[in-house]
Design an enzyme around this catalytic site. Structure first.
Site, PDB file in Angstrom:
ATOM      1  N   GLY A  19       1.013  -1.343  -0.196  1.00 11.02           N
ATOM      2  CA  GLY A  19      -0.026  -0.253  -0.473  1.00 11.02           C
ATOM      3  C   GLY A  19       0.985   1.121   0.267  1.00 11.02           C
ATOM      4  N   HIS A  20       2.468   1.378   0.869  1.00 14.08           N
ATOM      5  CA  HIS A  20       2.748   2.211   0.812  1.00 14.08           C
ATOM      6  C   HIS A  20       3.375   2.460  -0.020  1.00 14.08           C
ATOM      7  CE1 HIS A  20       2.922   1.379   5.520  1.00 14.08           C
ATOM      8  NE2 HIS A  20       2.571   2.660   5.003  1.00 14.08           N
TER       9      HIS A  20
ATOM     10  N   GLN B  35       1.995  11.507  17.980  1.00 17.92           N
ATOM     11  CA  GLN B  35       0.150  10.275  18.066  1.00 17.92           C
ATOM     12  C   GLN B  35      -0.137   9.433  18.708  1.00 17.92           C
ATOM     13  OE1 GLN B  35       1.370  10.110  13.566  1.00 17.92           O
ATOM     14  NE2 GLN B  35       0.262   8.651  13.383  1.00 17.92           N
TER      15      GLN B  35
HETATM   16  O1  PAF Z   1      -0.580   6.817   8.310  1.00 19.72           O
HETATM   17  C1  PAF Z   1       0.492   7.427   8.874  1.00 19.72           C
HETATM   18  O2  PAF Z   1       1.055   6.917   8.675  1.00 19.72           O
HETATM   19  C2  PAF Z   1       0.451   8.480  10.314  1.00 19.72           C
HETATM   20  O3  PAF Z   1      -0.319   9.309  10.752  1.00 19.72           O
HETATM   21  C3  PAF Z   1       0.810   9.622   9.506  1.00 19.72           C
HETATM   22  C4  PAF Z   1       0.453  10.312   8.070  1.00 19.72           C
HETATM   23  C5  PAF Z   1       2.742   9.475   8.556  1.00 19.72           C
HETATM   24  C6  PAF Z   1       1.759  10.798  10.034  1.00 19.72           C
HETATM   25  O4  PAF Z   1       2.255  10.052  11.168  1.00 19.72           O
END
Ligand code: PAF
Length: 282
Positions: free
Chosen positions: A39-40, A64
């Site tokens: 996916g990445h 986060q």
């Molecule tokens: O989706 C993610 O992997 C993370 O929330 C992100 C956007 C890289 C921010 O740390």
């Protein structure tokens, strides 16, 4: 296959981006926390459609994660990530330390309203989007990229970041990409590797229930009844359900029927200690 540059500091990344911009080349950023999967790589490929140069940031962002969440055990697989990105012809990896991103004395957060305050993931992870928005704002201004590519799997995150980039005039275009799925429908996620063999077999049910729910809604069935039945099906299958809701595609506000739409179905549910999220358009 190219040699992927690795920037550990903001100044090294900015110097490279300044050179690319001076040569008239556009730059796209793919923000990630590593533990990369197909996916990445699809995000990288999409970034390459928009810009000559692609930077992938790999940073497991502590702000986060809530204290009880999986920050410490979040998978860190840098060598494998670097190999995948070389194969995908990414130009650079931004791989900062926590100290580079949050030096001593760091004391700023972004206050979010709108799609960050609609009672979906924000209800279950109250400090999550503040951390995501803060790190994304930093990554955008640090990189000075022209584009940033985000997957639709984290749909509320996509809406929050898109709103923030517009509201704060960050001068970056947010490019969304549809969710990449395993052949059985499970949305690809770095956290899928936490699932036990038994839970991995059960996990695709989330997507199946959502597809059936979307079909029922398109057939004109009552939204409240159909959503309640889909919620029941997920719980009966052994998931702990945080939410399954029908929301407006853009604002994420609650809807009472397709007439209030366009409508998106969003779900978050836990199997054991693993929290899965997914969403589809109706
Ligand atoms: O989706 C993610 O992997 C993370 O929330 C992100 C956007 C890289 C921010 O740390």
């Amino acid at each position: 296959m190219t040699q992927v540059a690795i920037f550990e500091t903001v100044s090294a990344m900015r110097a490279a981006v300044a050179g690319w911009h001076a040569a008239g080349e556009k730059v796209a950023l793919v923000p990630t926390m590593g533990a990369l999967h197909a996916g990445h790589i699809a995000l990288v490929t999409e970034a390459q459609r928009h810009a000559r140069r692609v930077i992938v940031s790999i940073f497991v962002n502590p702000t986060q994660f809530a204290p009880h969440e999986d920050f410490k055990k979040y998978p860190r697989t840098f060598d494998n990530d670097r190999a995948l990105l070389a194969e995908a012809n990414a130009d650079a990896i931004f791989y900062p330390s926590v100290e580079e991103m949050y030096p001593a004395g760091f004391a700023t957060r972004i206050l979010l309203l709108g799609p960050a305050a609609v009672g979906l993931d924000d209800r279950f992870r109250p400090t999550h989007f503040e951390g995501v928005a803060t790190v994304c704002c930093k990554l955008f201004t640090q990189s000075r990229a022209d584009y940033a590519v985000f997957g639709e799997k984290d749909y509320q995150q996509l809406k929050v970041v898109t709103r923030m980039a517009a509201d704060l005039d960050l001068g970056i275009e947010i490019v969304p990409l549809p969710t990449f799925r395993e052949p059985d429908g499970l949305a690809m996620s770095s956290r899928n590797r936490y699932l036990s063999a038994e839970d991995r077999e059960r996990a695709p049910l989330l997507h199946k229930v959502m597809q059936e729910l979307a079909a029922r809604l398109r057939n004109g069935e009552d939204l409240f009844k159909a959503v309640a039945e889909a919620q029941g099906e997920i719980i009966s299958a052994g998931f702990e359900l945080d939410y399954l809701e029908a929301r407006h595609t853009q604002t994420l506000a609650p809807v009472t029927g397709l007439g209030d739409g366009p409508v998106r179905l969003l779900v978050a549910a836990r199997l054991g200690a693993t929290r899965l999220i997914d969403n589809i358009a109706v």
